[in-house]
Scaffold this motif. Structure first.
Motif, PDB file in Angstrom:
ATOM      1  N   SER A  34     -35.895  75.343 -73.797  1.00 16.92           N
ATOM      2  CA  SER A  34     -35.425  74.748 -72.551  1.00 16.92           C
ATOM      3  C   SER A  34     -35.948  75.514 -71.337  1.00 16.92           C
ATOM      4  O   SER A  34     -36.357  74.919 -70.333  1.00 16.92           O
ATOM      5  N   ASN A  37     -39.532  74.808 -70.896  1.00 16.28           N
ATOM      6  CA  ASN A  37     -39.644  73.442 -70.384  1.00 16.28           C
ATOM      7  C   ASN A  37     -39.451  73.420 -68.860  1.00 16.28           C
ATOM      8  O   ASN A  37     -40.177  72.739 -68.141  1.00 16.28           O
ATOM      9  N   SER A  40     -42.533  74.454 -67.176  1.00 16.49           N
ATOM     10  CA  SER A  40     -43.582  73.429 -67.147  1.00 16.49           C
ATOM     11  C   SER A  40     -43.364  72.461 -65.984  1.00 16.49           C
ATOM     12  O   SER A  40     -44.256  71.700 -65.629  1.00 16.49           O
ATOM     13  N   ASN A  73     -36.983  67.840 -63.715  1.00 18.88           N
ATOM     14  CA  ASN A  73     -37.341  68.777 -64.779  1.00 18.88           C
ATOM     15  C   ASN A  73     -36.972  70.206 -64.394  1.00 18.88           C
ATOM     16  O   ASN A  73     -36.363  70.941 -65.171  1.00 18.88           O
TER      17      ASN A  73
ATOM     18  N   ASN B  91     -37.981  67.141 -70.306  1.00 19.98           N
ATOM     19  CA  ASN B  91     -39.366  67.338 -70.704  1.00 19.98           C
ATOM     20  C   ASN B  91     -40.179  66.076 -70.428  1.00 19.98           C
ATOM     21  O   ASN B  91     -41.293  66.140 -69.907  1.00 19.98           O
ATOM     22  N   SER B 138     -41.135  61.993 -75.573  1.00 19.21           N
ATOM     23  CA  SER B 138     -39.838  62.615 -75.305  1.00 19.21           C
ATOM     24  C   SER B 138     -38.734  61.570 -75.251  1.00 19.21           C
ATOM     25  O   SER B 138     -37.619  61.815 -75.716  1.00 19.21           O
ATOM     26  N   ASN B 219     -42.790  69.888 -75.573  1.00 19.18           N
ATOM     27  CA  ASN B 219     -42.656  70.858 -74.498  1.00 19.18           C
ATOM     28  C   ASN B 219     -43.981  71.583 -74.281  1.00 19.18           C
ATOM     29  O   ASN B 219     -44.435  71.760 -73.150  1.00 19.18           O
ATOM     30  N   SER B 222     -46.269  69.249 -72.478  1.00 21.28           N
ATOM     31  CA  SER B 222     -46.025  69.096 -71.041  1.00 21.28           C
ATOM     32  C   SER B 222     -46.611  70.284 -70.282  1.00 21.28           C
ATOM     33  O   SER B 222     -47.065  70.136 -69.147  1.00 21.28           O
TER      34      SER B 222
END
Lengths: 99, 279
Positions: A34, A37, A40, A73, B91, B138, B219, B222
């Motif tokens: 997480s 993520n 990103s 995000n 994500n 996702s 993930n 991405s």
């Protein structure tokens, strides 16, 4: 030439990413996923540049939409990671014994 | 702010991302690691806003506020048991953002659909492709975990061939875009559509129990999409952070597979294997 520099940066970052995640306890797999993520979501920087620079209405619209999604995000990712980790803290009852 | 100062601050934020990710890997320091990484993100966003390239803040402000609200509400509302699928949704939204950045980058080169270098075009196509696969992949992973879709293998007879065919068309279209200096716009829509379809087809055959591994892999994707977008717009922090997440995600995926005593290929193609005899 620029391309070569960027290529070097890419190569070094990839090796670094491999090295960083070597011995991770199983309980941290999901928070780590997480947290990574959320990182990103850095694509928000590109989105801001696309939305704010004067590139015509089409690029501005796409950029603004990208800012919207990337912010979901980023903000959601960091907050959810924090919530997961706070859950561990309560369970282990010794969050700072080693730090 | 001049590009040099911004570049310098990007270096600091990259270091903070690396340090934060490292601290996330140990239980005692994980909370602090997440905090460092989030502060780095904040700095990167603020510095980018101060760039001389930015002339109009209205759309950024509206979109950023709306996105933050949606993200914050979603993160706060989700039940503890529902977190993996929430991560999948976040994500996916990161993936679609990279797709959009790549798409918008088409206009940065030389005006509307102008001629850019093959390298830039290739990175644009890559960010669209990986971003699109991440997005729909996702969403499917989320739907399976949240039991909106059947958690079993959703493969139909001969799906493997459909997926391969789609992949082949995608590659041909991508190469055509990169190779032709005066490429036409419809092709980019084809690639966007195909990337979205590929994401669905790649994840749907995989069983619901394997979804955490798939989310970890997505993930990583991405991150790679953000990295490709970074090449498309020549932005170092996107390249560094994206590659970092891409590599860390792959390793994490591998570790998770090993914890389940399986190989990555075994997880990814298990749906195809079970659908094989049925054909």
């Amino acid at each position: 030439m620029d391309m070569v520099y960027l290529g070097f940066i890419l190569m070094l970052s990839v090796f670094l990413g491999f090295e960083l995640i070597s011995k991770v306890p199983a309980t941290l797999h999901t928070p780590l996923m997480s947290g990574a993520n959320a990182i990103s979501g850095i694509t928000v920087v590109g989105a801001i540049l696309a939305a704010g620079a004067d590139l015509g209405s089409w690029a501005t619209g796409l950029g603004a939409l990208a800012v919207f999604f990337a912010m979901i995000n980023v903000v959601g990712g960091y907050m959810v990671t924090d919530r997961m980790l706070s859950m561990f803290k309560k369970k282990d009852n010794s969050p700072k014994e080693k730090s | 702010m001049s590009p040099e100062i911004i570049g310098g601050i990007y270096i600091v934020t990259a270091a903070m991302f690396i340090y934060g990710l490292k601290r996330l890997g140990s239980p005692a320091t994980a909370v602090g690691g997440n905090l460092i990484s989030s502060v780095a993100m904040l700095i990167a966003v603020i510095v980018t806003m101060l760039s001389q390239q930015i002339v109009d803040y209205r759309w950024i402000a509206v979109a950023a506020v709306l996105g933050s609200i949606v993200g914050a509400v979603a993160a706060r509302r989700v039940a503890m048991t529902g977190m993996p699928e929430m991560v999948a949704l976040f994500n996916g939204s990161g993936g679609i953002a990279s797709l959009l950045v790549g798409w918008a980058a088409l206009y940065t080169a030389n005006g509307e659909f102008g001629i850019s270098s093959p390298f830039t075009l290739a990175t644009i196509v890559l960010s669209i492709l990986i971003g699109g696969i991440t997005f729909t992949g996702s969403l499917v992973a989320w739907a399976k975990l949240a039991e909106k879709l059947g958690s079993g293998s959703g493969a139909f007879a001969g799906q493997r061939y459909v997926t391969l065919l789609l992949l082949a068309i995608t590659i041909v279209c991508s190469v055509m875009i990169v190779a032709s200096p005066a490429w036409t716009s419809p092709l980019i829509y084809v690639v966007i559509g195909l990337s979205l379809a590929l994401g669905v087809f790649a994840v749907i055959p995989i069983g619901g129990a394997d979804m955490p591994v798939v989310i970890s892999l997505l993930n990583s994707y991405s991150g790679l999409a953000a990295c490709a977008a970074g090449f498309a717009i020549n932005n170092t922090i996107l390249i560094v952070a994206g590659a970092l997440v891409g590599a860390a995600g792959i390793i994490l995926t591998n570790i998770m597979c090993r914890a389940m005593n399986r190989s990555l290929t075994n997880v990814l193609f298990s749906g195809f294997a079970t659908s094989g005899p049925a054909t």
